[in-house]
Design a protein around this motif. Structure first.
Motif, PDB file in Angstrom:
ATOM      1  N   VAL A  39       0.836  -1.204   0.000  1.00 59.95           N
ATOM      2  CA  VAL A  39       0.000   0.000   0.000  1.00 59.95           C
ATOM      3  C   VAL A  39       0.869   1.251   0.000  1.00 59.95           C
ATOM      4  O   VAL A  39       0.614   2.215  -0.733  1.00 59.95           O
ATOM      5  N   ALA A  40       1.928   1.221   0.837  1.00 63.36           N
ATOM      6  CA  ALA A  40       2.838   2.369   0.889  1.00 63.36           C
ATOM      7  C   ALA A  40       3.517   2.584  -0.455  1.00 63.36           C
ATOM      8  O   ALA A  40       3.705   3.723  -0.916  1.00 63.36           O
ATOM      9  N   GLN A  41       3.868   1.449  -1.110  1.00 60.40           N
ATOM     10  CA  GLN A  41       4.529   1.541  -2.406  1.00 60.40           C
ATOM     11  C   GLN A  41       3.589   2.103  -3.465  1.00 60.40           C
ATOM     12  O   GLN A  41       3.977   2.936  -4.299  1.00 60.40           O
ATOM     13  N   LEU A  42       2.321   1.681  -3.417  1.00 68.34           N
ATOM     14  CA  LEU A  42       1.347   2.185  -4.387  1.00 68.34           C
ATOM     15  C   LEU A  42       1.065   3.674  -4.182  1.00 68.34           C
ATOM     16  O   LEU A  42       0.892   4.424  -5.148  1.00 68.34           O
ATOM     17  N   LYS A  43       1.017   4.109  -2.915  1.00 71.93           N
ATOM     18  CA  LYS A  43       0.751   5.519  -2.613  1.00 71.93           C
ATOM     19  C   LYS A  43       1.899   6.420  -3.065  1.00 71.93           C
ATOM     20  O   LYS A  43       1.678   7.585  -3.426  1.00 71.93           O
ATOM     21  N   ASN A  44       3.115   5.872  -3.018  1.00 69.90           N
ATOM     22  CA  ASN A  44       4.280   6.701  -3.287  1.00 69.90           C
ATOM     23  C   ASN A  44       4.942   6.418  -4.636  1.00 69.90           C
ATOM     24  O   ASN A  44       6.037   6.897  -4.902  1.00 69.90           O
ATOM     25  N   PRO A  47       3.647   8.354 -10.718  1.00 70.50           N
ATOM     26  CA  PRO A  47       2.481   8.194 -11.603  1.00 70.50           C
ATOM     27  C   PRO A  47       2.878   7.973 -13.054  1.00 70.50           C
ATOM     28  O   PRO A  47       2.132   7.349 -13.817  1.00 70.50           O
ATOM     29  N   THR A  48       4.036   8.511 -13.428  1.00 70.25           N
ATOM     30  CA  THR A  48       4.469   8.352 -14.827  1.00 70.25           C
ATOM     31  C   THR A  48       5.159   7.011 -15.064  1.00 70.25           C
ATOM     32  O   THR A  48       5.426   6.638 -16.200  1.00 70.25           O
ATOM     33  N   ASN A  49       5.436   6.311 -13.976  1.00 71.49           N
ATOM     34  CA  ASN A  49       6.086   5.001 -14.097  1.00 71.49           C
ATOM     35  C   ASN A  49       5.482   4.051 -13.057  1.00 71.49           C
ATOM     36  O   ASN A  49       6.136   3.668 -12.098  1.00 71.49           O
ATOM     37  N   PRO A  50       4.203   3.695 -13.200  1.00 72.56           N
ATOM     38  CA  PRO A  50       3.526   2.862 -12.197  1.00 72.56           C
ATOM     39  C   PRO A  50       4.096   1.441 -12.149  1.00 72.56           C
ATOM     40  O   PRO A  50       4.782   1.002 -13.067  1.00 72.56           O
ATOM     41  N   MET A  51       3.754   0.782 -11.039  1.00 75.69           N
ATOM     42  CA  MET A  51       4.220  -0.597 -10.845  1.00 75.69           C
ATOM     43  C   MET A  51       3.659  -1.520 -11.931  1.00 75.69           C
ATOM     44  O   MET A  51       2.497  -1.409 -12.321  1.00 75.69           O
ATOM     45  N   ASP A  52       4.503  -2.388 -12.416  1.00 78.52           N
ATOM     46  CA  ASP A  52       4.109  -3.343 -13.451  1.00 78.52           C
ATOM     47  C   ASP A  52       3.113  -4.351 -12.857  1.00 78.52           C
ATOM     48  O   ASP A  52       3.335  -4.921 -11.797  1.00 78.52           O
ATOM     49  N   ASN A  53       1.979  -4.553 -13.562  1.00 79.36           N
ATOM     50  CA  ASN A  53       0.960  -5.490 -13.072  1.00 79.36           C
ATOM     51  C   ASN A  53       1.513  -6.905 -12.898  1.00 79.36           C
ATOM     52  O   ASN A  53       1.156  -7.622 -11.961  1.00 79.36           O
ATOM     53  N   ALA A  54       2.361  -7.327 -13.815  1.00 77.96           N
ATOM     54  CA  ALA A  54       2.942  -8.677 -13.727  1.00 77.96           C
ATOM     55  C   ALA A  54       3.785  -8.818 -12.469  1.00 77.96           C
ATOM     56  O   ALA A  54       3.769  -9.848 -11.791  1.00 77.96           O
ATOM     57  N   GLN A  55       4.533  -7.760 -12.132  1.00 79.20           N
ATOM     58  CA  GLN A  55       5.366  -7.778 -10.937  1.00 79.20           C
ATOM     59  C   GLN A  55       4.504  -7.851  -9.684  1.00 79.20           C
ATOM     60  O   GLN A  55       4.801  -8.592  -8.738  1.00 79.20           O
ATOM     61  N   LEU A  56       3.410  -7.078  -9.678  1.00 78.77           N
ATOM     62  CA  LEU A  56       2.495  -7.093  -8.535  1.00 78.77           C
ATOM     63  C   LEU A  56       1.866  -8.465  -8.351  1.00 78.77           C
ATOM     64  O   LEU A  56       1.789  -9.002  -7.243  1.00 78.77           O
ATOM     65  N   THR A  57       1.429  -9.047  -9.469  1.00 78.55           N
ATOM     66  CA  THR A  57       0.824 -10.384  -9.405  1.00 78.55           C
ATOM     67  C   THR A  57       1.815 -11.416  -8.887  1.00 78.55           C
ATOM     68  O   THR A  57       1.473 -12.293  -8.089  1.00 78.55           O
ATOM     69  N   SER A  58       3.062 -11.315  -9.327  1.00 79.34           N
ATOM     70  CA  SER A  58       4.097 -12.252  -8.891  1.00 79.34           C
ATOM     71  C   SER A  58       4.333 -12.147  -7.387  1.00 79.34           C
ATOM     72  O   SER A  58       4.455 -13.156  -6.688  1.00 79.34           O
TER      73      SER A  58
END
Length: 227
Positions: A39-44, A47-58
């Motif tokens: 959650v902290a990582q998503l908040k911070n 915005p121009t380089n969001p977390m990769d969905n594949a990485q989050l799923t992994s």
């Protein structure tokens, strides 16, 4: 010769105001910490380089795997404990019964002119066309040779009538035996089995342990036959 039917340190090392040993992290703790960090990582995140969905799923899959493994280990531990407990209860039914376990001893005793001997046996991985038993006294002297003929794979038990090769009765005492088994002239593996009486049952981390008196102890897995 007759054939038997197969039958501790108690010192308190606690440090005042704190625990000497920090508690171990459980899967739930790891999951909670992971979600907090996520959650902290998503908040911070940028915005121009969001977390990769594949990485989050992994990452989610990895934390779920850790949680699943811990729960599985807990379940298996509980099942193992129940199995050991049930095994001990079932093993008590063997008290007073004879069993065949790996060994090479035969006991001979006489009463009222009648000679009695404890059973002996063998376990074969494959069938054989010839099986011979050689019985020796405590000095190593051969007193009896018995031909069992062809034998099928598995466990077989027999009794010696107590007579020596010269026809006389064997003196009371402990004897040993060896087995020579062949098939088509090829030497085959044969495990010698001797008789033991179950006097009691104890329990340890491996499960039920049979008290066989002078024959020591044995687990249920090592019992080849119950007489």
């Amino acid at each position: 010769m007759s054939v038997l039917s197969s039958i501790n340190d108690t010192t308190d090392n606690t440090i005042s105001g704190s625990s000497a040993t920090p508690p171990k992290s459980t899967a739930d703790d790891l999951s909670s910490n992971f979600l907090t960090l996520l959650v902290a990582q998503l908040k911070n995140q940028d915005p121009t380089n969001p977390m990769d969905n594949a990485q989050l799923t992994s990452q989610l899959a990895q934390i779920n795997t850790v949680s699943g493994i811990e729960k599985l280990n807990t379940t298996l531990g509980s099942i193992s404990g129940q199995i050991n407990s049930n095994q001990s209860v079932q093993a008590t039914s063997l008290i007073g019964h004879g069993v065949m376990v790996a060994g090479k001893a035969i006991l001979v005793g006489s009463a009222d002119g009648k000679v009695s001997t404890t059973p002996f046996g063998l376990e074969l991985e494959r069938s054989v066309d010839t099986a011979n038993v050689t019985i020796s006294d405590s000095t190593g002297k051969v007193v009896k040779t018995i031909s069992l003929g062809a034998q099928t794979a598995g466990v077989h038990s027999y009794t010696w009538d107590g007579t020596q090769d010269d026809g006389t009765a064997a003196p009371d005492g402990s004897y040993s035996f060896s087995i020579n088994a062949t098939n088509g002239g090829e030497q085959m593996v044969a495990t010698s089995l001797n008789y033991a009486l179950v006097n009691g049952v104890t329990n340890d981390s491996s499960g039920a342990v049979l008290d066989l008196g002078v024959r020591g102890t044995s687990t249920l897995a090592n019992v080849r036959q119950i007489l």
